[in-house]
Design a protein around this motif. Structure first.
Motif, PDB file in Angstrom:
ATOM      1  N   LEU A 141       0.820  -1.212   0.000  1.00  0.00           N
ATOM      2  CA  LEU A 141       0.000   0.000   0.000  1.00  0.00           C
ATOM      3  C   LEU A 141       0.853   1.260   0.000  1.00  0.00           C
ATOM      4  O   LEU A 141       0.533   2.244  -0.660  1.00  0.00           O
ATOM      5  N   LEU A 142       1.940   1.221   0.745  1.00  0.00           N
ATOM      6  CA  LEU A 142       2.805   2.396   0.815  1.00  0.00           C
ATOM      7  C   LEU A 142       3.393   2.739  -0.551  1.00  0.00           C
ATOM      8  O   LEU A 142       3.713   3.886  -0.826  1.00  0.00           O
ATOM      9  N   GLY A 143       3.492   1.726  -1.403  1.00  0.00           N
ATOM     10  CA  GLY A 143       4.029   1.939  -2.736  1.00  0.00           C
ATOM     11  C   GLY A 143       3.133   2.807  -3.615  1.00  0.00           C
ATOM     12  O   GLY A 143       3.593   3.348  -4.617  1.00  0.00           O
ATOM     13  N   TYR A 144       1.860   2.954  -3.250  1.00  0.00           N
ATOM     14  CA  TYR A 144       0.943   3.767  -4.045  1.00  0.00           C
ATOM     15  C   TYR A 144       0.992   5.251  -3.674  1.00  0.00           C
ATOM     16  O   TYR A 144       0.336   6.070  -4.297  1.00  0.00           O
ATOM     17  N   ARG A 145       1.755   5.548  -2.644  1.00  0.00           N
ATOM     18  CA  ARG A 145       1.888   6.946  -2.230  1.00  0.00           C
ATOM     19  C   ARG A 145       2.663   7.684  -3.315  1.00  0.00           C
ATOM     20  O   ARG A 145       3.710   7.234  -3.757  1.00  0.00           O
ATOM     21  N   ARG A 146       2.127   8.801  -3.743  1.00  0.00           N
ATOM     22  CA  ARG A 146       2.826   9.562  -4.784  1.00  0.00           C
ATOM     23  C   ARG A 146       3.706  10.625  -4.147  1.00  0.00           C
ATOM     24  O   ARG A 146       4.769  10.333  -3.660  1.00  0.00           O
ATOM     25  N   GLU A 147       3.213  11.879  -4.141  1.00  0.00           N
ATOM     26  CA  GLU A 147       4.031  12.960  -3.581  1.00  0.00           C
ATOM     27  C   GLU A 147       3.813  13.112  -2.074  1.00  0.00           C
ATOM     28  O   GLU A 147       4.405  13.978  -1.462  1.00  0.00           O
ATOM     29  N   ALA A 148       2.940  12.300  -1.523  1.00  0.00           N
ATOM     30  CA  ALA A 148       2.558  12.502  -0.129  1.00  0.00           C
ATOM     31  C   ALA A 148       3.739  12.361   0.821  1.00  0.00           C
ATOM     32  O   ALA A 148       4.629  11.544   0.620  1.00  0.00           O
ATOM     33  N   LYS A 149       3.716  13.181   1.861  1.00  0.00           N
ATOM     34  CA  LYS A 149       4.693  13.032   2.940  1.00  0.00           C
ATOM     35  C   LYS A 149       4.339  11.762   3.720  1.00  0.00           C
ATOM     36  O   LYS A 149       3.176  11.380   3.817  1.00  0.00           O
ATOM     37  N   LEU A 150       5.366  11.163   4.277  1.00  0.00           N
ATOM     38  CA  LEU A 150       5.165   9.924   5.033  1.00  0.00           C
ATOM     39  C   LEU A 150       5.648  10.097   6.469  1.00  0.00           C
ATOM     40  O   LEU A 150       6.776  10.502   6.710  1.00  0.00           O
ATOM     41  N   VAL A 151       4.745   9.800   7.402  1.00  0.00           N
ATOM     42  CA  VAL A 151       5.083   9.847   8.828  1.00  0.00           C
ATOM     43  C   VAL A 151       4.903   8.442   9.396  1.00  0.00           C
ATOM     44  O   VAL A 151       3.876   7.806   9.186  1.00  0.00           O
ATOM     45  N   LEU A 152       5.897   7.970  10.107  1.00  0.00           N
ATOM     46  CA  LEU A 152       5.810   6.663  10.753  1.00  0.00           C
ATOM     47  C   LEU A 152       5.836   6.843  12.264  1.00  0.00           C
ATOM     48  O   LEU A 152       6.738   7.467  12.802  1.00  0.00           O
ATOM     49  N   ILE A 153       4.829   6.280  12.913  1.00  0.00           N
ATOM     50  CA  ILE A 153       4.800   6.321  14.381  1.00  0.00           C
ATOM     51  C   ILE A 153       4.788   4.874  14.853  1.00  0.00           C
ATOM     52  O   ILE A 153       3.803   4.156  14.682  1.00  0.00           O
ATOM     53  N   ASN A 154       5.873   4.433  15.394  1.00  0.00           N
ATOM     54  CA  ASN A 154       5.972   3.042  15.819  1.00  0.00           C
ATOM     55  C   ASN A 154       7.078   2.919  16.864  1.00  0.00           C
ATOM     56  O   ASN A 154       8.073   3.624  16.800  1.00  0.00           O
ATOM     57  N   ARG A 155       6.873   2.022  17.806  1.00  0.00           N
ATOM     58  CA  ARG A 155       7.882   1.834  18.849  1.00  0.00           C
ATOM     59  C   ARG A 155       9.170   1.255  18.284  1.00  0.00           C
ATOM     60  O   ARG A 155      10.259   1.609  18.708  1.00  0.00           O
ATOM     61  N   ASP A 156       9.010   0.339  17.335  1.00  0.00           N
ATOM     62  CA  ASP A 156      10.187  -0.344  16.774  1.00  0.00           C
ATOM     63  C   ASP A 156      10.500   0.171  15.380  1.00  0.00           C
ATOM     64  O   ASP A 156       9.663   0.792  14.727  1.00  0.00           O
ATOM     65  N   GLU A 157      11.691  -0.147  14.957  1.00  0.00           N
ATOM     66  CA  GLU A 157      12.123   0.200  13.610  1.00  0.00           C
ATOM     67  C   GLU A 157      11.243  -0.488  12.567  1.00  0.00           C
ATOM     68  O   GLU A 157      10.724  -1.571  12.815  1.00  0.00           O
ATOM     69  N   THR A 158      11.092   0.121  11.404  1.00  0.00           N
ATOM     70  CA  THR A 158      10.394  -0.530  10.295  1.00  0.00           C
ATOM     71  C   THR A 158      11.287  -0.445   9.049  1.00  0.00           C
ATOM     72  O   THR A 158      12.200   0.376   8.996  1.00  0.00           O
ATOM     73  N   PRO A 159      10.997  -1.289   8.035  1.00  0.00           N
ATOM     74  CA  PRO A 159      11.807  -1.252   6.809  1.00  0.00           C
ATOM     75  C   PRO A 159      11.665   0.072   6.047  1.00  0.00           C
ATOM     76  O   PRO A 159      12.408   0.317   5.103  1.00  0.00           O
ATOM     77  N   PHE A 160      10.697   0.914   6.446  1.00  0.00           N
ATOM     78  CA  PHE A 160      10.445   2.156   5.710  1.00  0.00           C
ATOM     79  C   PHE A 160      11.013   3.396   6.400  1.00  0.00           C
ATOM     80  O   PHE A 160      10.829   4.506   5.923  1.00  0.00           O
ATOM     81  N   ASP A 161      11.667   3.208   7.543  1.00  0.00           N
ATOM     82  CA  ASP A 161      12.128   4.367   8.316  1.00  0.00           C
ATOM     83  C   ASP A 161      12.966   5.334   7.484  1.00  0.00           C
ATOM     84  O   ASP A 161      12.831   6.548   7.602  1.00  0.00           O
ATOM     85  N   GLN A 162      13.846   4.773   6.642  1.00  0.00           N
ATOM     86  CA  GLN A 162      14.748   5.631   5.857  1.00  0.00           C
ATOM     87  C   GLN A 162      13.982   6.493   4.860  1.00  0.00           C
ATOM     88  O   GLN A 162      14.431   7.567   4.485  1.00  0.00           O
TER      89      GLN A 162
END
Ligand code: ZN
Length: 244
Positions: free
Chosen positions: A203-224
């Motif tokens: 689903l994250l792959g369909y994001r176009r120009e949108a800003k991305l915010v991740l709120i999670n206790r642990d690291e995710t593969p998308f943090d970078q």
């Protein structure tokens, strides 16, 4: 939580500037409501059963052993007394303010709707809906809570919860709408998910120009790839970042 941390301040400004926000949430959304993340909590469902949660929640297991399935499901998956938390209410607020356009959730507990959210796409279904395997009648949760063992329809047919079992495809209509919401958004807030479970990463792959915010206790593969990462309690972060 301290509403003046730099991350909260940044998130607030991002929310303020956005007009079309989509929230995508996982199990971490409901832990604050007392619903444990069964995936991270334990490896096996009871040592005696010797089965993983994935096996217990597979369509094959449900069809072969409905009585064992329903005992497990009542024990682990049903939380009829759970209440929405501050995070659920913050998102409902953000929708009323006209900024949040959709919630995509991997949770099946219905707590977003309890908090007042209107546009909720339940990617994995809902414990609140149940179907008769024989006549197809759709019911709420009452027939399940009102019976013991394998719940039955008035027609005598066995009920199944309207959740997506392992081994079943996701609902195509729900997925289409979820994808469309992600494509249109200008801010995608992802919370309470490790982003390793299908279909999250896709689903994250369909994001176009949108800003991305991740709120999670642990690291995710998308943090970078995120514009902002907040490693803190999801409910508290949302409550602090969404204007009252
Ligand atoms: Zn029936």
């Amino acid at each position: 939580m301290d509403p003046s941390t730099p991350e909260i301040e940044t998130l607030r400004k991002m929310i303020d500037k956005s007009r079309n926000i989509v929230f995508f949430g996982g199990a971490g959304m409901s832990t604050e409501s007392g619903i444990p993340d069964f995936r991270s909590a334990h490896g096996l469902y009871r040592q005696a059963e010797g089965k993983t949660y994935e096996e217990m929640l597979s369509i094959r297991f449900f069809l072969n052993q409905p009585a064992t399935f329903w005992a497990f499901y009542r024990d682990i998956m049903l939380h009829p007394d759970a209440k929405p938390n501050a995070g659920h209410y913050a998102l409902a607020r953000l929708e009323r303010q006209g900024k949040l356009k959709a919630i995509l959730t991997q949770n099946i507990d219905g707590l977003h709707q309890d908090a007042g959210s209107q546009r909720v796409f339940e990617l994995h279904g809902s414990v609140r809906r149940n179907l008769c395997l024989a006549c197809g009648k759709v019911m709420g949760l009452d027939p399940v809570l009102g019976q013991q063992g394998v719940p039955k329809c008035e027609c005598g047919g066995t009920l199944r919860p309207d959740i997506v079992f392992y081994g079943e495809p996701l609902d195509a209509t729900v997925m289409d709408e979820a994808i469309r919401a992600v494509m249109k958004c200008d801010l995608l807030i992802v919370g309470g998910t490790s982003l390793t479970v299908y279909p999250a990463a896709g689903l994250l792959g369909y994001r176009r120009e949108a800003k991305l915010v991740l709120i999670n206790r642990d690291e995710t593969p998308f943090d970078q790839r995120a514009d902002l990462v907040v490693r803190d309690n999801l409910a508290a972060v949302l409550d602090a970042a969404v204007p009252q």
